[in-house]
Write a protein that holds these residues in place. Structure first.
Motif, PDB file in Angstrom:
ATOM      1  N   ASP A 181       0.833  -1.202   0.000  1.00  0.00           N
ATOM      2  CA  ASP A 181       0.000   0.000   0.000  1.00  0.00           C
ATOM      3  C   ASP A 181       0.874   1.261   0.000  1.00  0.00           C
ATOM      4  O   ASP A 181       1.799   1.391   0.793  1.00  0.00           O
ATOM      5  CB  ASP A 181      -0.876  -0.035   1.261  1.00  0.00           C
ATOM      6  CG  ASP A 181      -1.822   1.147   1.352  1.00  0.00           C
ATOM      7  OD1 ASP A 181      -2.201   1.686   0.295  1.00  0.00           O
ATOM      8  OD2 ASP A 181      -2.171   1.529   2.498  1.00  0.00           O
ATOM      9  N   ARG A 182       0.575   2.175  -0.950  1.00  0.00           N
ATOM     10  CA  ARG A 182       1.293   3.455  -1.061  1.00  0.00           C
ATOM     11  C   ARG A 182       2.806   3.295  -1.143  1.00  0.00           C
ATOM     12  O   ARG A 182       3.566   4.153  -0.701  1.00  0.00           O
ATOM     13  CB  ARG A 182       0.935   4.387   0.090  1.00  0.00           C
ATOM     14  CG  ARG A 182      -0.425   4.992  -0.098  1.00  0.00           C
ATOM     15  CD  ARG A 182      -0.602   6.266   0.683  1.00  0.00           C
ATOM     16  NE  ARG A 182      -1.841   6.927   0.257  1.00  0.00           N
ATOM     17  CZ  ARG A 182      -2.354   7.995   0.836  1.00  0.00           C
ATOM     18  NH1 ARG A 182      -1.761   8.542   1.858  1.00  0.00           N
ATOM     19  NH2 ARG A 182      -3.463   8.527   0.378  1.00  0.00           N
ATOM     20  N   MET A 183       3.248   2.206  -1.697  1.00  0.00           N
ATOM     21  CA  MET A 183       4.684   1.968  -1.853  1.00  0.00           C
ATOM     22  C   MET A 183       5.275   3.011  -2.798  1.00  0.00           C
ATOM     23  O   MET A 183       4.658   3.398  -3.787  1.00  0.00           O
ATOM     24  CB  MET A 183       4.881   0.574  -2.446  1.00  0.00           C
ATOM     25  CG  MET A 183       6.294   0.208  -2.736  1.00  0.00           C
ATOM     26  SD  MET A 183       6.298  -1.467  -3.383  1.00  0.00           S
ATOM     27  CE  MET A 183       8.038  -1.762  -3.428  1.00  0.00           C
ATOM     28  N   ARG A 184       6.492   3.427  -2.486  1.00  0.00           N
ATOM     29  CA  ARG A 184       7.092   4.500  -3.281  1.00  0.00           C
ATOM     30  C   ARG A 184       8.380   4.073  -3.979  1.00  0.00           C
ATOM     31  O   ARG A 184       8.754   4.583  -5.036  1.00  0.00           O
ATOM     32  CB  ARG A 184       7.395   5.660  -2.345  1.00  0.00           C
ATOM     33  CG  ARG A 184       7.853   6.844  -3.102  1.00  0.00           C
ATOM     34  CD  ARG A 184       7.763   8.060  -2.244  1.00  0.00           C
ATOM     35  NE  ARG A 184       8.004   9.218  -3.069  1.00  0.00           N
ATOM     36  CZ  ARG A 184       8.240  10.410  -2.586  1.00  0.00           C
ATOM     37  NH1 ARG A 184       8.253  10.592  -1.277  1.00  0.00           N
ATOM     38  NH2 ARG A 184       8.463  11.412  -3.393  1.00  0.00           N
ATOM     39  N   ARG A 185       9.121   3.159  -3.397  1.00  0.00           N
ATOM     40  CA  ARG A 185      10.402   2.727  -3.959  1.00  0.00           C
ATOM     41  C   ARG A 185      10.737   1.375  -3.345  1.00  0.00           C
ATOM     42  O   ARG A 185      10.172   1.003  -2.313  1.00  0.00           O
ATOM     43  CB  ARG A 185      11.485   3.749  -3.593  1.00  0.00           C
ATOM     44  CG  ARG A 185      12.613   3.852  -4.594  1.00  0.00           C
ATOM     45  CD  ARG A 185      13.613   4.929  -4.198  1.00  0.00           C
ATOM     46  NE  ARG A 185      13.103   6.275  -4.378  1.00  0.00           N
ATOM     47  CZ  ARG A 185      12.950   7.175  -3.402  1.00  0.00           C
ATOM     48  NH1 ARG A 185      13.276   6.865  -2.171  1.00  0.00           N
ATOM     49  NH2 ARG A 185      12.496   8.364  -3.664  1.00  0.00           N
ATOM     50  N   GLY A 186      11.688   0.660  -3.973  1.00  0.00           N
ATOM     51  CA  GLY A 186      12.130  -0.605  -3.405  1.00  0.00           C
ATOM     52  C   GLY A 186      11.458  -1.792  -4.064  1.00  0.00           C
ATOM     53  O   GLY A 186      10.760  -1.668  -5.066  1.00  0.00           O
ATOM     54  N   LEU A 187      11.704  -2.959  -3.466  1.00  0.00           N
ATOM     55  CA  LEU A 187      11.197  -4.207  -4.038  1.00  0.00           C
ATOM     56  C   LEU A 187      10.504  -5.034  -2.963  1.00  0.00           C
ATOM     57  O   LEU A 187      11.067  -5.274  -1.899  1.00  0.00           O
ATOM     58  CB  LEU A 187      12.381  -5.012  -4.619  1.00  0.00           C
ATOM     59  CG  LEU A 187      12.083  -6.438  -5.075  1.00  0.00           C
ATOM     60  CD1 LEU A 187      11.162  -6.440  -6.284  1.00  0.00           C
ATOM     61  CD2 LEU A 187      13.378  -7.167  -5.410  1.00  0.00           C
ATOM     62  N   ILE A 188       9.276  -5.447  -3.254  1.00  0.00           N
ATOM     63  CA  ILE A 188       8.583  -6.414  -2.395  1.00  0.00           C
ATOM     64  C   ILE A 188       8.381  -7.672  -3.226  1.00  0.00           C
ATOM     65  O   ILE A 188       7.927  -7.595  -4.372  1.00  0.00           O
ATOM     66  CB  ILE A 188       7.209  -5.889  -1.929  1.00  0.00           C
ATOM     67  CG1 ILE A 188       7.362  -4.618  -1.089  1.00  0.00           C
ATOM     68  CG2 ILE A 188       6.472  -6.964  -1.125  1.00  0.00           C
ATOM     69  CD1 ILE A 188       6.028  -4.035  -0.599  1.00  0.00           C
ATOM     70  N   ALA A 189       8.732  -8.814  -2.676  1.00  0.00           N
ATOM     71  CA  ALA A 189       8.466 -10.080  -3.364  1.00  0.00           C
ATOM     72  C   ALA A 189       7.676 -10.975  -2.429  1.00  0.00           C
ATOM     73  O   ALA A 189       8.073 -11.194  -1.282  1.00  0.00           O
ATOM     74  CB  ALA A 189       9.771 -10.753  -3.764  1.00  0.00           C
ATOM     75  N   VAL A 190       6.533 -11.463  -2.899  1.00  0.00           N
ATOM     76  CA  VAL A 190       5.686 -12.365  -2.119  1.00  0.00           C
ATOM     77  C   VAL A 190       5.577 -13.665  -2.911  1.00  0.00           C
ATOM     78  O   VAL A 190       5.262 -13.640  -4.103  1.00  0.00           O
ATOM     79  CB  VAL A 190       4.279 -11.750  -1.900  1.00  0.00           C
ATOM     80  CG1 VAL A 190       3.441 -12.689  -1.053  1.00  0.00           C
ATOM     81  CG2 VAL A 190       4.386 -10.385  -1.243  1.00  0.00           C
ATOM     82  N   LEU A 191       5.860 -14.780  -2.268  1.00  0.00           N
ATOM     83  CA  LEU A 191       6.013 -16.012  -3.045  1.00  0.00           C
ATOM     84  C   LEU A 191       4.793 -16.933  -3.062  1.00  0.00           C
ATOM     85  O   LEU A 191       4.712 -17.845  -3.877  1.00  0.00           O
ATOM     86  CB  LEU A 191       7.241 -16.785  -2.558  1.00  0.00           C
ATOM     87  CG  LEU A 191       8.557 -16.003  -2.669  1.00  0.00           C
ATOM     88  CD1 LEU A 191       9.739 -16.866  -2.265  1.00  0.00           C
ATOM     89  CD2 LEU A 191       8.775 -15.459  -4.069  1.00  0.00           C
ATOM     90  N   LYS A 192       3.832 -16.720  -2.142  1.00  0.00           N
ATOM     91  CA  LYS A 192       2.677 -17.636  -2.160  1.00  0.00           C
ATOM     92  C   LYS A 192       1.352 -16.896  -2.195  1.00  0.00           C
ATOM     93  O   LYS A 192       0.430 -17.196  -1.428  1.00  0.00           O
ATOM     94  CB  LYS A 192       2.740 -18.579  -0.961  1.00  0.00           C
ATOM     95  CG  LYS A 192       3.822 -19.656  -1.134  1.00  0.00           C
ATOM     96  CD  LYS A 192       3.750 -20.737  -0.099  1.00  0.00           C
ATOM     97  CE  LYS A 192       4.886 -21.736  -0.304  1.00  0.00           C
ATOM     98  NZ  LYS A 192       5.304 -22.328   0.962  1.00  0.00           N
ATOM     99  N   GLY A 193       1.278 -15.882  -3.013  1.00  0.00           N
ATOM    100  CA  GLY A 193       0.011 -15.213  -3.228  1.00  0.00           C
ATOM    101  C   GLY A 193      -0.286 -14.132  -2.207  1.00  0.00           C
ATOM    102  O   GLY A 193       0.419 -13.978  -1.210  1.00  0.00           O
ATOM    103  N   SER A 194      -1.350 -13.375  -2.483  1.00  0.00           N
ATOM    104  CA  SER A 194      -1.691 -12.290  -1.574  1.00  0.00           C
ATOM    105  C   SER A 194      -3.201 -12.116  -1.545  1.00  0.00           C
ATOM    106  O   SER A 194      -3.928 -12.655  -2.382  1.00  0.00           O
ATOM    107  CB  SER A 194      -1.039 -10.989  -2.022  1.00  0.00           C
ATOM    108  OG  SER A 194      -1.783 -10.413  -3.075  1.00  0.00           O
ATOM    109  N   GLY A 195      -3.651 -11.298  -0.587  1.00  0.00           N
ATOM    110  CA  GLY A 195      -5.056 -10.988  -0.454  1.00  0.00           C
ATOM    111  C   GLY A 195      -5.503  -9.945  -1.476  1.00  0.00           C
ATOM    112  O   GLY A 195      -4.870  -9.772  -2.521  1.00  0.00           O
ATOM    113  N   ASP A 196      -6.554  -9.250  -1.147  1.00  0.00           N
ATOM    114  CA  ASP A 196      -7.117  -8.264  -2.071  1.00  0.00           C
ATOM    115  C   ASP A 196      -6.277  -6.980  -2.098  1.00  0.00           C
ATOM    116  O   ASP A 196      -5.486  -6.712  -1.203  1.00  0.00           O
ATOM    117  CB  ASP A 196      -8.543  -7.902  -1.634  1.00  0.00           C
ATOM    118  CG  ASP A 196      -9.453  -9.131  -1.657  1.00  0.00           C
ATOM    119  OD1 ASP A 196      -9.126 -10.092  -2.384  1.00  0.00           O
ATOM    120  OD2 ASP A 196     -10.478  -9.122  -0.938  1.00  0.00           O
TER     121      ASP A 196
END
Lengths: 302, 274
Positions: B159-174
Motif C-alpha cells: 500500500d502506497r509503496m514508493r520505492r524498493g522491491l517487495i516479493a511475495v512467493l505464495k500469493g496475496s489478499g485483495d
C-alpha cells in the motif's frame, strides 16, 4: 637503431609513447548477436581519433548471453576522450542516436568507477514523461517506451581516469600485402585482450601522423619518415627493403591492458614470420617527453 | 563473539514493544542494563529480564529464540546489523528500518516493513495486511529496501509503496499494490481482487494473469520487455526465487486510470494462452 630478431622479424629497441585519457565502457545487448553488434558498430563509427572525432571508441569484446545483465547476446564497447565533459557529450550523443535507435537494444554500465557518467539518466527525456525509473539490486535503470517495445538503459556508467591512449605498433614489410597480412594477424590477437581496443578501421591505420605540419592550423600531418615513397628524398626511418608500413593503435582501460595488447600483437606478427608478413616491428614516440606511458618493445617480446 | 541471544522464557502476558532492541541501541551496553529495558506497554512495565534470558555478546547480531504474535515493532528503525527471530512476530516488524537485515522465520502481523527505507526484511512464513504500508495519516509506504515474504501476504500488500522491491512467493489478499506511488511488487501465486487499485505509478509483477482486475486498467499488449528478463534474473540471483517469475512471454496492463495511470501490471502468459 639496435634490434632483436624473432623468427626473422626484426624488433627495434624503441618504445611506444602513450597518454593518459578518460575512458568509459558500456554493454550493449540485442535480440541476437547480429543486432547487438550492429548497435555497437553504429555507435563506434567515426570514432577513430580524438583529433577529429571527439572520442576513440570500438568494441572491446563480444559477450555471451551468460555474461550480460539481461541474458541476451551483447558487446562491450569502450570509449576514450581527453576530458570528462567531452566523454559525457560523446557518450550521450552516440547512445542516443545509435543504440536507442537500434531494434531490440538495451544498454548497461560496462565499467565500475568512482565517478559516474550519465547514460540513461540523460536519455530518459526521450520518454517524454512516460519513462519509468526502476531500481533493482542497487542498480538504477530507465525504461523508455519505443516503437518496438521498450529501451532499457542503466542510469549511469563508470568513468576511469587511469586509461591509456596511443599504444602502438608499426609493422614494416616488403609489400603492402605482407604488411596487411601482419596487421590483420595482430588485430585478431589483440582483439582477444580484454580492456583494450583498436579504434581505427578494422583496427589498422595506414596514415600514421606526426604532430603539426608546414601548413598553419594542421594539428597533425603525414608521418613522412615512414612513407616509403619519400625514402631517399627525405630523412627516412625506413630501410631499402620496406615498401609498406601499417600501424596498430591501442587504447586500454589501464596501462596493463595496453602492454598486454602490444605483447599479443608482437607475438602474432612474429609467429607469422618475415616471409609471410612484416620484416620489422617498431613503435611511434615523441622522444619520450610528451606521453606519461612508455612501452619498450624489448620488454614485450614473446 | 557470539550472537546476542534473547531466549523467550514463556509466552508474554501482554503486547510488547520490541523497538528498543536493535543493534545500535544495545552496542556496548552491559547485560545488567539490557535487562532493565522496558518492553511491556501496560502498567505492569515488563522488562527484558522478565521476559528473556540473555546470552551472547555480539550486539551486531541479535537473535530471538522463540517469538510471539505479541512481539510488536521488532527491528523497528533498524539501521545496521542483523536481527533474526526464530518464531512469529506481531505488528509493524521492521517499520521504518533503513539498513541491516531482519529475518523472521515465522509469520508476521500487519504492517510488516511499514514505511521501510532500506535494508532487507525477510519473512519465512506469512505476512499480515498492509505489508510495507503506511500507518493511518502517513503519505507514503515503503520507500526503499527489499522485503521478501516466502509465504502469503494479506490484503493491501505494498500500500502506497514508493520505492524498493517487495516479493511475495505464495500469493496475496485483495488490493495488492493499492495506491502505489512507484516501486516494484512481485507476487507469485494467486492474488485477490483488484490488484493495483488506485496505483499511480510502479510495477506489479505476477506469475499469472490477474483475475478480477479493476475496469480502469487497460490492456497494453504483450511487448518484448528486457525489464522482465532483468527482474527474473535478479530474483534468482538474489536468492528470492528459484524459478523465473515472468518467463519468456508477458502481458501488460496499464493503470490505474482512475488516477494517474502510469502504473503497470506485468504478468506471465501461461503456455496454453500463447
Amino acid at each position: 637503431m639496435q634490434s632483436m630478431n624473432v623468427n626473422g622479424v626484426a624488433i627495434e629497441d624503441t618504445f611506444a609513447e602513450a597518454f593518459g585519457m578518460r575512458a568509459t565502457a558500456i554493454v550493449i545487448t540485442g535480440p541476437d548477436a547480429k543486432w547487438a553488434r550492429q548497435a555497437a558498430i553504429s555507435m563506434t563509427g567515426f570514432a577513430t581519433s580524438v583529433i577529429g572525432c571527439g572520442c576513440e571508441a570500438a568494441i572491446d569484446v563480444e559477450m555471451d548471453p551468460a555474461e550480460t545483465p539481461d541474458g541476451r547476446p551483447g558487446c562491450r564497447v569502450m570509449m576514450f576522450a581527453v576530458s570528462t565533459e567531452e566523454l559525457q557529450k560523446q557518450l550521450q550523443n552516440r547512445v542516443g542516436q545509435c543504440v536507442l535507435t537500434a531494434p531490440g537494444s538495451a544498454c548497461f554500465a560496462g565499467l565500475d568507477g568512482e565517478t559516474q557518467l550519465k547514460l540513461g539518466a540523460a536519455i530518459r527525456y526521450f520518454g517524454d514523461g512516460w519513462q519509468i525509473s526502476k531500481k533493482l539490486g542497487g542498480r538504477h535503470y530507465w525504461r523508455i517506451p519505443v516503437m518496438d517495445g521498450e529501451f532499457l538503459c542503466e542510469a549511469t556508467t563508470g568513468l576511469t581516469k587511469g586509461a591509456v591512449g596511443g599504444g602502438n605498433l608499426l609493422l614494416l614489410a616488403g609489400s603492402s600485402e605482407k604488411a596487411l597480412r601482419a596487421a590483420e594477424a595482430a588485430v585478431v590477437a589483440i582483439g582477444k585482450v580484454r580492456g583494450a581496443i583498436m579504434p581505427f578501421p578494422g583496427g589498422i591505420v595506414r596514415s600514421g601522423s606526426k604532430i603539426g605540419g608546414k601548413y598553419k592550423g594542421m594539428i597533425a600531418s603525414t608521418n613522412d619518415a615512414f612513407a616509403p615513397i619519400l625514402r631517399g628524398v627525405i630523412a627516412s626511418a625506413l630501410d631499402a627493403d620496406t615498401n609498406a608500413v601499417l600501424e596498430i593503435v591501442i587504447d586500454g582501460e589501464n596501462s596493463d591492458a595496453v602492454a598486454a595488447a602490444m605483447k599479443a600483437g608482437i607475438k602474432a606478427v612474429t609467429d607469422l614470420g618475415s616471409e609471410m608478413g612484416a620484416s620489422r616491428i617498431t613503435a611511434g614516440n615523441y622522444g619520450g617527453k610528451l606521453g606519461k606511458f612508455h612501452y619498450h618493445l624489448k620488454d614485450l617480446l614473446p | 563473539m557470539s550472537a546476542l541471544t534473547f531466549t523467550l522464557r514463556a509466552q508474554p502476558p501482554e503486547r510488547l514493544d520490541l523497538s528498543p532492541l536493535v543493534p545500535r541501541s544495545l552496542a556496548g551496553m552491559a547485560k545488567r542494563d539490557m535487562e532493565k529495558i522496558r518492553l511491556g506497554i501496560s502498567k505492569h512495565a515488563l522488562t527484558v529480564g522478565d521476559l528473556f534470558s540473555v546470552a551472547g555478546n555480539d550486539a551486531d547480531q541479535l537473535v530471538f529464540e522463540g517469538g510471539s504474535d505479541r512481539f510488536d515493532c521488532v527491528g523497528s528503525g533498524l539501521d545496521e546489523g542483523s536481527i533474526r527471530v526464530v518464531g512469529n512476530v506481531g505488528a509493524q516488524a521492521g517499520r521504518k528500518m533503513t539498513g541491516g537485515a531482519l529475518t523472521i522465520e515465522g509469520d508476521a502481523g500487519p504492517h510488516a516493513g511499514s514505511a521501510m527505507r532500506g535494508g532487507r526484511l525477510e519473512i519465512g512464513g506469512d505476512a499480515g495486511d498492509r505489508l510495507g504500508g503506511p500507518l493511518t495519516g502517513e503519505m507514503a509506504g515503503m520507500a526503499g529496501g527489499v522485503l521478501v515474504v516466502r509465504g502469503r501476504a494479506g490484503d493491501c500488500a505494498g500500500d502506497r509503496m514508493r520505492r524498493g522491491l517487495i516479493a511475495v512467493l505464495k500469493g496475496s489478499g485483495d488490493y495488492a499494490g493499492c495506491r502505489m506511488i512507484a516501486g516494484t511488487l512481485a507476487i507469485a501465486g494467486e492474488v485477490g481482487k483488484l490488484p493495483g487499485y488506485l496505483m499511480r505509478r510502479g510495477s506489479i509483477l505476477l506469475d499469472r494473469s490477474p483475475r478480477r482486475l479493476s475496469p480502469s486498467f487497460v490492456k497494453s499488449g504483450s511487448p518484448d520487455l528486457v525489464f522482465a528478463a532483468l527482474v527474473d534474473r535478479h530474483l534468482i540471483a538474489d536468492g528470492i526465487s528459484r524459478k523465473p517469475l515472468l518467463g519468456g512471454v508477458v502481458g501488460r496492463y496499464g493503470g490505474d486510470n482512475a488516477v494517474l495511470g502510469k502504473g503497470e501490471i506485468i504478468f506471465s502468459v501461461a503456455e496454453r494462452d500463447r
